[in-house]
Design an enzyme around this catalytic site. Structure first.
Site, mmCIF file in Angstrom:
data_model
loop_
_atom_site.group_PDB
_atom_site.id
_atom_site.type_symbol
_atom_site.label_atom_id
_atom_site.label_comp_id
_atom_site.label_asym_id
_atom_site.label_seq_id
_atom_site.Cartn_x
_atom_site.Cartn_y
_atom_site.Cartn_z
ATOM 1 N N GLU A 234 0.720 -1.273 -0.025
ATOM 2 C CA GLU A 234 0.019 0.007 -0.101
ATOM 3 C C GLU A 234 0.790 1.313 0.074
ATOM 4 O OE1 GLU A 234 -1.307 -2.979 1.823
ATOM 5 O OE2 GLU A 234 -2.565 -2.576 -0.087
ATOM 6 N N ASN B 47 -1.119 -7.263 -4.135
ATOM 7 C CA ASN B 47 -1.804 -6.308 -5.108
ATOM 8 C C ASN B 47 -0.854 -5.508 -6.001
ATOM 9 O OD1 ASN B 47 -2.001 -5.122 -2.216
ATOM 10 N ND2 ASN B 47 -1.638 -3.483 -3.574
ATOM 11 N N ASP C 290 -7.328 -4.981 -4.750
ATOM 12 C CA ASP C 290 -6.558 -5.064 -3.614
ATOM 13 C C ASP C 290 -6.663 -6.814 -3.184
ATOM 14 O OD1 ASP C 290 -5.015 -4.566 -1.572
ATOM 15 O OD2 ASP C 290 -6.666 -4.126 -0.136
#
Lengths: 187, 580
Positions: free
Chosen positions: B205, B273, B315
């Protein structure tokens, strides 16, 4: 304590820290004014602004996404971008909607909060315009900037610490320390 | 004369110095349980003794299966706590109690490893590594330690691999895996294979570029580093925008430990992801995001891969590694890989000395994104209306948490069943926006929502699938809870798991799914259960300590149904159970 005094003390602390075998990067972090938390009298500058123009109320528009800012030492222009924990969000809200406590920290409806989520330390970098909420994309915590950054949804265990603002010569100035410890629990 | 010889000569002249010199403080005595610590060899990792649990899933194939069979359906109702130990930490306790010849090692949040006398529950030593206050660690958890020789390997949150002396708890060496300030952090357990210790990274992330790295077990020197996003010119780079910099922040984090095939010396590692979350900001398939990669343990070369869905925009990290199990299909035995993907599909694959072949894929939870799979390659045909993009809202099932998140499955060779901790009926919305890369800062560029499918009457499930028929045999569902519980299967015909918001740890009949025993612990159980034996007696061990994503889903559910999903008490403890 004045700035000079604080810095001297921190330098003294550095020596002690090394002597105790503390990690040098930790000690250095404390010594670096760029890593010190925003303090009373600091100006605010937009993150990425190489000109380091101090922000005024006119730079923060109502209805816009929060602006990411750093505090800046007015004396020597040191931008306090040395720690990620110093990231500040500035957002302008309808003054009438602010809670009494929040209103005391606001300038013309502009409020400031840490950008670091109290859950696991992600940046709260998303804004939900319809609800007027700060949103952390990592785990979905939502915070109400109109009401002391309180948690309205998600895993965050406590409110987003607020940074009091005041107005000085038409510029936004930090009015005091963060209302609570910035960051998440590390141990 | 060399300096050392000169010093030696002086010492001889001066006579024995011990009488005059102050003595260093004597080292604390090594507890009896550690004095005869049994070193872990490569052979013991390949063929562990039935009473030990030396690796997170016990064996390299990732089965999470114990051959111990004293605890059975006819006595499991007499299972009682033998001891319990507070860890002193909150947040998610996900690590398994690793047990080597009666010595237990447990990793907890807060960069802590505790060595425990597995018989008594007494602390033998405690290792803590202080986290800087501005550390970037977006998931405050550890999924376990690895043991090898006389060392314990721990992946510290601030991206440092630590080798600890198993007898004393002291640091032997540390190795900086990556720069934590740039968003790289560690949550998985290291893997020891082929004489090396390997780690994967978290930070998908935060604009990171995923990799698996291997280190010399004695020195901590890096031996190889296998990036899971190729650089321009490397195989797979053609699946990224030509001439762009997207690959540098492309994600494919590797935050769950891989499984290993000693026959081919290949490690099967899962990847997460893409970064940022919206695929239209990085056009192309984006290898090796949302994939399993087969890495040569000797060289770090990627020798094969299977991508579960191209151009991830949901995700859906496919970090859980496939388990290695040979299964029957269409009249032949297949040297298999089976993966329960976050994207809601169950994948039957074939392993070789490199290439990974597709055999079969089917949904195991509500999935409305894939219209079909290519029968030869397994590549999904994605419904464009279910794919979010920059400025484009889409809703999709499952939610971003997936049909199964990180909690590992278990497999029993006796029942031939695969046990899946699943979350059914979860859906979500996602809208992308442009995001600017700044080192160490959030790089998702998405606003997400969460909802339950219309008519949903439950969420959490344990599913059991027969690997030879590819059919589901039983499902146990939890009406009022999601399931975040890693699975343990035992030769006693039982499966053990927690995962629910009622703090229960439970045993189910492995063949029927009937709940035979349950016990309310201090907190929610999201730890990986293990089983071990001391002096001929079988024990079950698990950490209880709710937090991280289980806490997040509970909070979201409570928003949907206020008051029905209250906060689960937090605070970690290690539990050990036996039949009395």
């Amino acid at each position: 304590m004045d700035r000079f005094g604080r810095r001297t003390l921190l330098k003294a602390g550095l020596g002690v820290g090394v002597g105790l075998g503390l990690k040098p990067e930790l000690a250095l972090c404390q010594d670096n004014p760029a890593s010190s938390r925003p303090g009373e009298g600091d100006l605010l500058v937009k993150a990425g602004d190489a000109m380091k123009n101090p922000l005024g109320p006119g730079d923060i528009r109502e209805g816009a996404r929060p602006i990411l800012a750093w505090a800046m030492d007015p004396a020597d222009g040191t931008v306090r971008s040395g720690s990620r924990l110093n990231q500040v969000l500035l957002v302008r809200l309808d003054q009438e909607e602010l809670s009494p406590e929040t209103r005391l920290r606001a300038v013309e409806g502009i409020v400031a909060y840490t950008a670091i989520c109290t859950h696991t330390g992600c940046e709260v970098d998303d804004w939900l315009p319809p609800e007027q909420l700060l949103h952390c994309p990592c785990h979905g915590s939502r915070f109400d900037p109109r009401d002391s950054g309180k948690v309205v949804d998600g895993e965050a265990p406590r409110a987003l610490p607020a940074l009091p603002l005041k107005l000085d010569n038409g510029r936004l100035v930090v009015g005091g320390s963060f209302t609570a410890r910035v960051g998440f629990q590390t141990a | 004369m060399s300096l050392s010889k000169a010093v030696f000569a002086l010492l001889l002249i001066a006579g024995p110095v011990s009488a005059q010199q102050p003595q260093p403080a004597p080292a604390p005595p090594v507890p009896a349980a550690l004095r005869n610590y049994k070193p872990v060899t490569a052979d013991r990792l390949k063929n562990p003794e039935p009473g030990d649990w030396l690796m997170i899933r016990r064996t390299y194939n990732g089965w999470g299966y114990s051959p111990l069979d004293q605890i059975r359906s006819n006595n499991v109702n007499r299972l009682q706590p033998v001891w319990v130990l507070s860890t002193g930490q909150t947040s998610g306790h996900e690590a398994p109690p690793i047990v080597n010849n009666g010595v237990m090692f447990v990793a907890t949040p807060g960069n802590q490893v505790i060595a425990i006398d597995a018989r008594s529950g007494s602390v033998l030593w405690r290792y803590r590594k202080e986290l800087p206050e501005d550390a970037v660690v977006l998931h405050r958890t550890s999924r376990g330690v690895a043991v090898y020789g006389d060392k314990v390997f721990f992946a510290a949150g601030d991206a440092i691999l630590v080798a600890i002396d198993a007898r004393t708890g002291k640091e032997v060496w540390t190795a900086k895996v990556e720069e934590n300030k740039n968003g790289y952090y560690l949550t998985m357990a290291p893997l020891v294979a082929d004489g090396k210790v390997m780690v994967g990274i978290s930070g998908g992330e935060l604009g990171t570029r995923g990799f698996v790295a291997a280190y010399n077990v004695d020195t901590g020197r890096e031996v190889w580093k296998a990036f899971t996003v190729p650089a321009p010119g490397e195989p797979g780079s053609e699946t990224w925008p030509a001439g762009g910099d997207e690959w540098k922040t492309g994600g494919a984090a590797t935050w769950v430990t891989g499984n290993y095939d000693p026959e081919t010396n290949l490690v099967y590692w899962g990847t997460g992801n893409g970064g940022p979350w919206m695929g239209d900001q990085r056009p192309g398939d984006n290898l090796y995001t949302a994939s399993t990669v087969a890495i040569d343990a000797a060289t770090g070369q990627i020798k094969g891969h299977h991508q579960y869905h191209p151009n991830d925009s949901w995700d859906w990290d496919e970090v859980s590694p496939p388990i290695l199990v040979d299964y029957r299909r269409n009249g032949r035995m297949i040297k298999g890989l089976i993966n329960v993907a976050r994207n809601g599909y169950l994948w039957f694959l074939e392993r070789s000395n490199g290439k990974i072949n597709f055999i079969e894929g089917k949904p195991y939870v509500k999935q409305n994104v894939f219209k079909s799979l290519d029968p030869l390659t397994g590549r999904p045909d994605v419904d464009p209306n279910r794919k979010p993009g920059t400025g484009k809202l889409a809703d999709h099932c499952p939610s971003l948490w997936g049909g199964k998140n990180w909690p590992p499955v278990a497999f029993s060779p006796e029942t031939r069943l695969l046990y899946i901790p699943a979350n059914e009926n979860t859906c979500g919305t996602s809208t992308g926006r442009e995001v600017e890369y700044m080192p160490g800062r959030s790089f998702t560029g998405a606003t997400t929502g969460f909802y339950l499918a219309a008519g949903a009457d439950h969420i959490g499930e344990i599913q059991a699938w027969n690997v030879d028929t590819g059919q589901r045999v039983w499902t146990h569902s939890f009406a009022k809870s999601p399931n975040w519980g890693p699975m343990l299967a035992t030769s006693g015909g039982l499966v053990f798991s927690g995962g629910t918001n009622d703090r229960m740890f439970r045993a189910l009949d492995a063949s029927s799914g009937k709940v035979l025993w349950e016990f309310p612990t201090n907190s929610g159980v999201i730890g990986q259960p293990t089983s071990f034996m001391i002096d001929g007696k079988q024990y079950i061990a698990v950490q209880s300590g709710w937090g991280v994503d289980s806490r997040g889903m509970q909070a979201r559910l409570n928003l949907i149904s206020p008051g029905e999903y209250p906060e689960v008490p937090e605070g970690g403890a290690v539990w050990v159970f036996a039949v009395k």
